[in-house]
Motif scaffolding. Structure first.
Motif, PDB file in Angstrom:
ATOM      1  N   GLY A   1       0.803  -1.208   0.000  1.00 57.76           N
ATOM      2  CA  GLY A   1       0.000   0.000   0.000  1.00 57.76           C
ATOM      3  C   GLY A   1       0.837   1.259   0.000  1.00 57.76           C
ATOM      4  N   LEU A   2       0.122   2.349  -0.021  1.00 50.65           N
ATOM      5  CA  LEU A   2       0.751   3.659  -0.096  1.00 50.65           C
ATOM      6  C   LEU A   2       0.127   4.545   0.969  1.00 50.65           C
ATOM      7  CD1 LEU A   2       2.535   5.690  -1.730  1.00 50.65           C
ATOM      8  CD2 LEU A   2       0.480   6.186  -3.039  1.00 50.65           C
ATOM      9  N   ARG A   3       0.916   4.994   1.900  1.00 50.61           N
ATOM     10  CA  ARG A   3       0.444   5.917   2.920  1.00 50.61           C
ATOM     11  C   ARG A   3       1.143   7.254   2.675  1.00 50.61           C
ATOM     12  NH1 ARG A   3       0.095   4.422   9.171  1.00 50.61           N
ATOM     13  NH2 ARG A   3      -1.710   3.352   8.348  1.00 50.61           N
ATOM     14  N   THR A   4       0.349   8.289   2.385  1.00 50.63           N
ATOM     15  CA  THR A   4       0.902   9.611   2.109  1.00 50.63           C
ATOM     16  C   THR A   4       0.581  10.552   3.260  1.00 50.63           C
ATOM     17  OG1 THR A   4      -1.075  10.326   0.918  1.00 50.63           O
ATOM     18  CG2 THR A   4       0.677   9.326  -0.385  1.00 50.63           C
ATOM     19  N   ALA A   5       1.385  11.604   3.364  1.00 47.57           N
ATOM     20  CA  ALA A   5       1.184  12.595   4.418  1.00 47.57           C
ATOM     21  C   ALA A   5       1.739  13.926   3.950  1.00 47.57           C
ATOM     22  CB  ALA A   5       1.892  12.150   5.701  1.00 47.57           C
ATOM     23  N   THR A   6       1.379  14.982   4.671  1.00 44.40           N
ATOM     24  CA  THR A   6       1.993  16.293   4.496  1.00 44.40           C
ATOM     25  C   THR A   6       2.463  16.759   5.861  1.00 44.40           C
ATOM     26  OG1 THR A   6      -0.101  17.481   4.790  1.00 44.40           O
ATOM     27  CG2 THR A   6       0.524  16.894   2.545  1.00 44.40           C
ATOM     28  N   TRP A   7       3.499  17.609   5.851  1.00 36.84           N
ATOM     29  CA  TRP A   7       4.044  18.071   7.117  1.00 36.84           C
ATOM     30  C   TRP A   7       4.720  19.412   6.894  1.00 36.84           C
ATOM     31  CZ3 TRP A   7       8.045  14.739  10.298  1.00 36.84           C
ATOM     32  CH2 TRP A   7       8.219  15.301  11.556  1.00 36.84           C
ATOM     33  N   ASN A   8       4.289  20.417   7.650  1.00 38.10           N
ATOM     34  CA  ASN A   8       4.965  21.701   7.647  1.00 38.10           C
ATOM     35  C   ASN A   8       6.067  21.582   8.697  1.00 38.10           C
ATOM     36  OD1 ASN A   8       5.842  24.336   8.036  1.00 38.10           O
ATOM     37  ND2 ASN A   8       3.830  25.203   7.644  1.00 38.10           N
ATOM     38  N   VAL A   9       7.270  21.290   8.237  1.00 37.91           N
ATOM     39  CA  VAL A   9       8.365  20.958   9.151  1.00 37.91           C
ATOM     40  C   VAL A   9       9.024  22.177   9.793  1.00 37.91           C
ATOM     41  CG1 VAL A   9       8.901  18.741   8.110  1.00 37.91           C
ATOM     42  CG2 VAL A   9      10.016  20.798   7.240  1.00 37.91           C
ATOM     43  N   LEU A  10       8.765  23.370   9.278  1.00 36.76           N
ATOM     44  CA  LEU A  10       9.321  24.635   9.752  1.00 36.76           C
ATOM     45  C   LEU A  10      10.815  24.797   9.449  1.00 36.76           C
ATOM     46  CD1 LEU A  10       7.380  25.139  13.081  1.00 36.76           C
ATOM     47  CD2 LEU A  10       6.847  26.024  10.819  1.00 36.76           C
ATOM     48  N   THR A  11      11.580  23.741   9.460  1.00 34.34           N
ATOM     49  CA  THR A  11      12.961  23.752   8.953  1.00 34.34           C
ATOM     50  C   THR A  11      13.523  22.334   8.999  1.00 34.34           C
ATOM     51  OG1 THR A  11      15.148  24.774   9.081  1.00 34.34           O
ATOM     52  CG2 THR A  11      14.073  24.241  11.175  1.00 34.34           C
ATOM     53  N   LEU A  12      14.400  22.064   8.059  1.00 37.50           N
ATOM     54  CA  LEU A  12      15.187  20.834   8.107  1.00 37.50           C
ATOM     55  C   LEU A  12      16.662  21.171   8.304  1.00 37.50           C
ATOM     56  CD1 LEU A  12      13.466  18.640   5.373  1.00 37.50           C
ATOM     57  CD2 LEU A  12      13.395  18.336   7.839  1.00 37.50           C
TER      58      LEU A  12
ATOM     59  N   SER B   1      16.914  17.507  12.878  1.00 39.54           N
ATOM     60  CA  SER B   1      15.611  17.515  12.213  1.00 39.54           C
ATOM     61  C   SER B   1      15.447  16.404  11.176  1.00 39.54           C
ATOM     62  CB  SER B   1      15.340  18.876  11.576  1.00 39.54           C
ATOM     63  OG  SER B   1      16.317  19.174  10.604  1.00 39.54           O
ATOM     64  N   LYS B   2      16.471  16.095  10.429  1.00 39.72           N
ATOM     65  CA  LYS B   2      16.361  15.038   9.418  1.00 39.72           C
ATOM     66  C   LYS B   2      16.233  13.663  10.057  1.00 39.72           C
ATOM     67  CE  LYS B   2      18.590  17.784   5.929  1.00 39.72           C
ATOM     68  NZ  LYS B   2      19.837  18.121   5.283  1.00 39.72           N
ATOM     69  N   ASN B   3      16.919  13.468  11.186  1.00 37.04           N
ATOM     70  CA  ASN B   3      16.768  12.201  11.906  1.00 37.04           C
ATOM     71  C   ASN B   3      15.360  12.067  12.475  1.00 37.04           C
ATOM     72  OD1 ASN B   3      19.364  11.336  11.385  1.00 37.04           O
ATOM     73  ND2 ASN B   3      20.183  12.274  13.239  1.00 37.04           N
ATOM     74  N   LEU B   4      14.810  13.164  13.007  1.00 36.70           N
ATOM     75  CA  LEU B   4      13.443  13.156  13.517  1.00 36.70           C
ATOM     76  C   LEU B   4      12.459  12.839  12.392  1.00 36.70           C
ATOM     77  CD1 LEU B   4      11.295  13.676  15.686  1.00 36.70           C
ATOM     78  CD2 LEU B   4      11.408  16.096  15.070  1.00 36.70           C
TER      79      LEU B   4
ATOM     80  N   LEU C   1      18.365  10.302   4.308  1.00 31.24           N
ATOM     81  CA  LEU C   1      18.108  10.575   5.724  1.00 31.24           C
ATOM     82  C   LEU C   1      18.884   9.565   6.563  1.00 31.24           C
ATOM     83  CD1 LEU C   1      14.264  11.192   5.469  1.00 31.24           C
ATOM     84  CD2 LEU C   1      16.045  12.919   5.754  1.00 31.24           C
ATOM     85  N   GLY C   2      18.780   9.674   7.865  1.00 31.62           N
ATOM     86  CA  GLY C   2      19.530   8.812   8.768  1.00 31.62           C
ATOM     87  C   GLY C   2      19.365   7.324   8.518  1.00 31.62           C
ATOM     88  N   ASN C   3      18.174   6.905   8.137  1.00 26.75           N
ATOM     89  CA  ASN C   3      17.940   5.480   7.906  1.00 26.75           C
ATOM     90  C   ASN C   3      18.053   5.119   6.428  1.00 26.75           C
ATOM     91  OD1 ASN C   3      15.684   6.517   6.721  1.00 26.75           O
ATOM     92  ND2 ASN C   3      14.243   5.658   8.183  1.00 26.75           N
ATOM     93  N   SER C   4      18.651   5.983   5.643  1.00 23.88           N
ATOM     94  CA  SER C   4      18.897   5.841   4.203  1.00 23.88           C
ATOM     95  C   SER C   4      17.668   6.092   3.328  1.00 23.88           C
ATOM     96  CB  SER C   4      19.542   4.498   3.856  1.00 23.88           C
ATOM     97  OG  SER C   4      18.611   3.458   3.802  1.00 23.88           O
ATOM     98  N   ASP C   5      16.559   6.548   3.909  1.00 24.46           N
ATOM     99  CA  ASP C   5      15.424   6.948   3.085  1.00 24.46           C
ATOM    100  C   ASP C   5      15.765   8.253   2.374  1.00 24.46           C
ATOM    101  OD1 ASP C   5      13.916   4.777   3.815  1.00 24.46           O
ATOM    102  OD2 ASP C   5      12.784   5.840   5.342  1.00 24.46           O
ATOM    103  N   PRO C   6      15.340   8.410   1.110  1.00 25.03           N
ATOM    104  CA  PRO C   6      15.692   9.614   0.358  1.00 25.03           C
ATOM    105  C   PRO C   6      14.834  10.831   0.705  1.00 25.03           C
ATOM    106  CG  PRO C   6      14.670   7.980  -1.070  1.00 25.03           C
ATOM    107  CD  PRO C   6      14.728   7.394   0.301  1.00 25.03           C
ATOM    108  N   LEU C   7      15.472  11.987   0.644  1.00 26.74           N
ATOM    109  CA  LEU C   7      14.824  13.283   0.787  1.00 26.74           C
ATOM    110  C   LEU C   7      15.151  14.081  -0.465  1.00 26.74           C
ATOM    111  CD1 LEU C   7      13.481  15.652   2.362  1.00 26.74           C
ATOM    112  CD2 LEU C   7      15.764  16.135   3.288  1.00 26.74           C
ATOM    113  N   LEU C   8      14.120  14.525  -1.190  1.00 22.39           N
ATOM    114  CA  LEU C   8      14.272  15.387  -2.363  1.00 22.39           C
ATOM    115  C   LEU C   8      13.762  16.760  -1.966  1.00 22.39           C
ATOM    116  CD1 LEU C   8      12.305  12.804  -4.386  1.00 22.39           C
ATOM    117  CD2 LEU C   8      14.699  13.219  -4.867  1.00 22.39           C
TER     118      LEU C   8
END
Length: 140
Positions: free
Chosen positions: A5-16, A21-24, A52-59
């Motif tokens: 499946g696909l679980r999507t979300a949005t998040w106003n992170v305020l800063t990375l 912050s990237k680990n969080l 990211l910390g667990n090797s997930d990508p951030l674009l």
């Protein structure tokens, strides 16, 4: 994409830009089993991709200053399905994914507030319209 499946979300992170912050972000994606999250106020400069910390990508897509900025964080399985990503501006980015039935486009949009001047708002909504006009369905 995978069959889980696909679980999507949005998040106003305020800063990375904060040190942890990237680990969080990475921890929250894992904890909540989120596949793809659209991020606003990432405040990263330029555009690019990193792990990211667990090797997930951030674009991300930003500007030369640490203001605004949008991003897309994916789990590693969804990164394999990513066909194309485009940094449109510090308030827009889009990504195209393949899956077993067809393709899917995701647009991350960080809209202006009503306090913004009319010219800036017009420019933003024109860019959003151009972006939407290039996307075949389905669109998230």
């Amino acid at each position: 994409m995978d069959q889980r499946g696909l679980r999507t979300a949005t998040w106003n992170v305020l800063t990375l830009n904060a040190p942890a912050s990237k680990n969080l972000l990475s921890d929250e994606l894992r904890k909540n089993k989120v596949s793809i999250v659209g991020l606003t106020e990432a405040r990263l400069t330029g555009s690019g991709e990193e792990r990211l910390g667990n090797s997930d990508p951030l674009l991300w897509s930003g500007r030369s200053t640490r203001r605004n900025g949008v991003g897309l964080a994916l789990n590693s399985l969804k990164r394999k399905a990513l066909l194309l990503d485009k940094a449109v501006s510090d308030r827009l980015m889009k990504a195209r994914f393949g899956h077993k039935h067809d393709k899917m486009t995701v647009i991350v949009c960080y809209a202006l507030t009503n306090d913004s001047d009319d010219v800036t708002k017009e420019d933003f909504y024109s860019a959003l319209s151009r972006c939407l006009a290039t996307v075949p369905p389905p669109l998230i």
